[in-house]
Design a protein around this motif. Structure first.
Motif, mmCIF file in Angstrom:
data_model
loop_
_atom_site.group_PDB
_atom_site.id
_atom_site.type_symbol
_atom_site.label_atom_id
_atom_site.label_comp_id
_atom_site.label_asym_id
_atom_site.label_seq_id
_atom_site.Cartn_x
_atom_site.Cartn_y
_atom_site.Cartn_z
ATOM 1 N N ASP A 1 6.294 1.722 -5.253
ATOM 2 C CA ASP A 1 6.498 2.939 -6.527
ATOM 3 C C ASP A 1 6.554 1.674 -7.383
ATOM 4 O O ASP A 1 5.637 1.346 -8.376
ATOM 5 C CB ASP A 1 7.773 3.399 -6.866
ATOM 6 C CG ASP A 1 7.460 4.567 -6.049
ATOM 7 O OD1 ASP A 1 6.524 5.391 -5.229
ATOM 8 O OD2 ASP A 1 8.637 5.032 -5.446
ATOM 9 N N ARG A 2 6.389 0.386 -7.207
ATOM 10 C CA ARG A 2 7.475 -0.606 -8.212
ATOM 11 C C ARG A 2 5.380 -0.973 -8.117
ATOM 12 O O ARG A 2 5.155 -1.775 -9.275
ATOM 13 C CB ARG A 2 8.516 -1.381 -7.662
ATOM 14 C CG ARG A 2 9.230 -1.588 -7.723
ATOM 15 C CD ARG A 2 10.464 -2.276 -7.692
ATOM 16 N NE ARG A 2 10.645 -3.890 -8.167
ATOM 17 C CZ ARG A 2 10.666 -4.165 -8.943
ATOM 18 N NH1 ARG A 2 11.255 -3.655 -10.032
ATOM 19 N NH2 ARG A 2 10.638 -5.327 -9.970
ATOM 20 N N GLU B 1 3.154 -0.208 -7.877
ATOM 21 C CA GLU B 1 2.227 1.185 -7.919
ATOM 22 C C GLU B 1 2.452 1.212 -9.755
ATOM 23 O O GLU B 1 1.218 1.092 -11.002
ATOM 24 C CB GLU B 1 1.956 2.539 -8.020
ATOM 25 C CG GLU B 1 1.399 2.817 -6.547
ATOM 26 C CD GLU B 1 -0.121 2.715 -6.568
ATOM 27 O OE1 GLU B 1 -0.238 2.987 -7.455
ATOM 28 O OE2 GLU B 1 -0.262 2.339 -5.393
ATOM 29 N N ALA B 2 3.270 0.712 -10.534
ATOM 30 C CA ALA B 2 4.103 0.596 -11.684
ATOM 31 C C ALA B 2 3.480 -1.459 -12.078
ATOM 32 O O ALA B 2 3.820 -1.410 -13.998
ATOM 33 C CB ALA B 2 5.839 0.976 -12.110
ATOM 34 N N GLU C 1 5.584 -3.696 -11.323
ATOM 35 C CA GLU C 1 6.113 -4.781 -11.069
ATOM 36 C C GLU C 1 6.269 -5.735 -9.862
ATOM 37 O O GLU C 1 5.536 -5.268 -8.734
ATOM 38 C CB GLU C 1 7.371 -3.520 -11.182
ATOM 39 C CG GLU C 1 7.295 -2.743 -12.585
ATOM 40 C CD GLU C 1 8.827 -2.092 -12.274
ATOM 41 O OE1 GLU C 1 9.678 -2.476 -11.736
ATOM 42 O OE2 GLU C 1 8.626 -0.571 -12.958
#
Length: 282
Positions: free
Chosen positions: A32-33, A35-36, A38
């Protein structure tokens, strides 16, 4: 559109939305990180030559080198070093303050219960650091017991549990934050021997003429333990992709040329050991 068609459309929309949400949840916090957009936060303690911060704050040491190169092979180059105390590494991972844990993290059952490991990046044993000349003839934990000596080791290291399992009384074990403090305790006479992995023992012995490293082969063969990279238990997909890239990189000319500067030699390469077996055995 009649009532039945509207109802079916809404139901399909709900199912699709729920499926997408489930897929996102399964991706894991690290994916998720990524993909964001980060950075991947790399957590490690100051434990040369395994892992340490360079003068510019960059992640150094052969475990960091291996991890960063494998991440590059996966297409991830945005890595943020996070230096912390050794004892705080696993809590930081579980609290989502870091995403991956490196350093000389032995694969032990107690750690396997609190985080997941990659496949081994190497297999290593332990040794003592003792005053020059080894005046008390320390080479095994039994020597500590027989002579009622004080052993020092960094907090969280496997050597503390190993010493206790061998019968060393808790009162004879001194815990310190790191190898620098371990060396200071030995030089000041507050401890008779320091227990750590052979790589760190050699590095500490090289730091001062006042101490030396004992023969690692004096330790039992079972003290040779796989070292691996730590992941959050929700990051299975990312860890499996990491393992696939690691399998291609491990032992390659590219890897060996890079880690040689940190005293990683071919003898440390895994020889069939697996993380699953280590989690059960250690």
């Amino acid at each position: 559109m009649n009532f039945i068609q509207t109802t079916i459309k809404k139901s399909l929309g709900f199912i699709l939305g729920a499926t997408m949400a489930a897929t996102t949840a399964q991706a894991g916090p690290l994916e998720d990180r990524v993909e964001a957009g980060e950075p991947i936060r790399l957590g490690f303690a100051a434990a040369p030559p395994w892992a340490y911060a360079g003068d510019d704050g960059a992640a150094k040491g052969f475990v960091n080198d291996i991890t960063i190169d494998v991440l590059k092979r996966m297409g991830h180059t945005d890595v943020e070093p996070v230096l912390t105390d050794w004892a705080g590494l696993i809590p930081s991972l579980n609290a989502s303050r870091v995403d991956i844990v490196t350093g000389g993290m032995y694969v032990l059952a107690a750690r396997c219960a609190n985080m997941d490991f990659s496949e081994p990046i190497g297999v290593f044993g332990d040794a003592f650091v003792v005053p020059a000349g080894n005046p008390k003839g320390v080479s095994t934990y039994q020597d500590i017991i027989d002579q009622d000596l004080i052993m020092v080791s960094p907090s969280g290291y496997n050597t503390i549990a190993d010493a206790k399992a061998a019968g060393v009384p808790t009162g004879n074990i001194m815990e310190v934050p790191g190898t620098t403090e371990m060396l200071a305790a030995i030089r000041a006479g507050r401890a008779d021997a320091g227990a750590t992995n052979a790589l760190e023992a050699q590095r500490v012995a090289d730091m001062s003429d006042a101490v030396e490293m004992t023969d690692p082969l004096a330790f039992p063969p079972e003290s040779r333990t796989p070292v691996a990279v730590g992941f959050h238990t929700d990051d299975d997909a990312f860890r499996e992709a990491f393992n696939a890239a690691l399998a291609e990189y491990l032992g390659s000319d590219e890897m060996m040329a890079k880690v040689a500067q940190e005293n990683y030699i071919p003898a440390f390469l895994p020889d069939g050991q697996t993380t699953a077996e280590a989690c059960k055995a250690n």
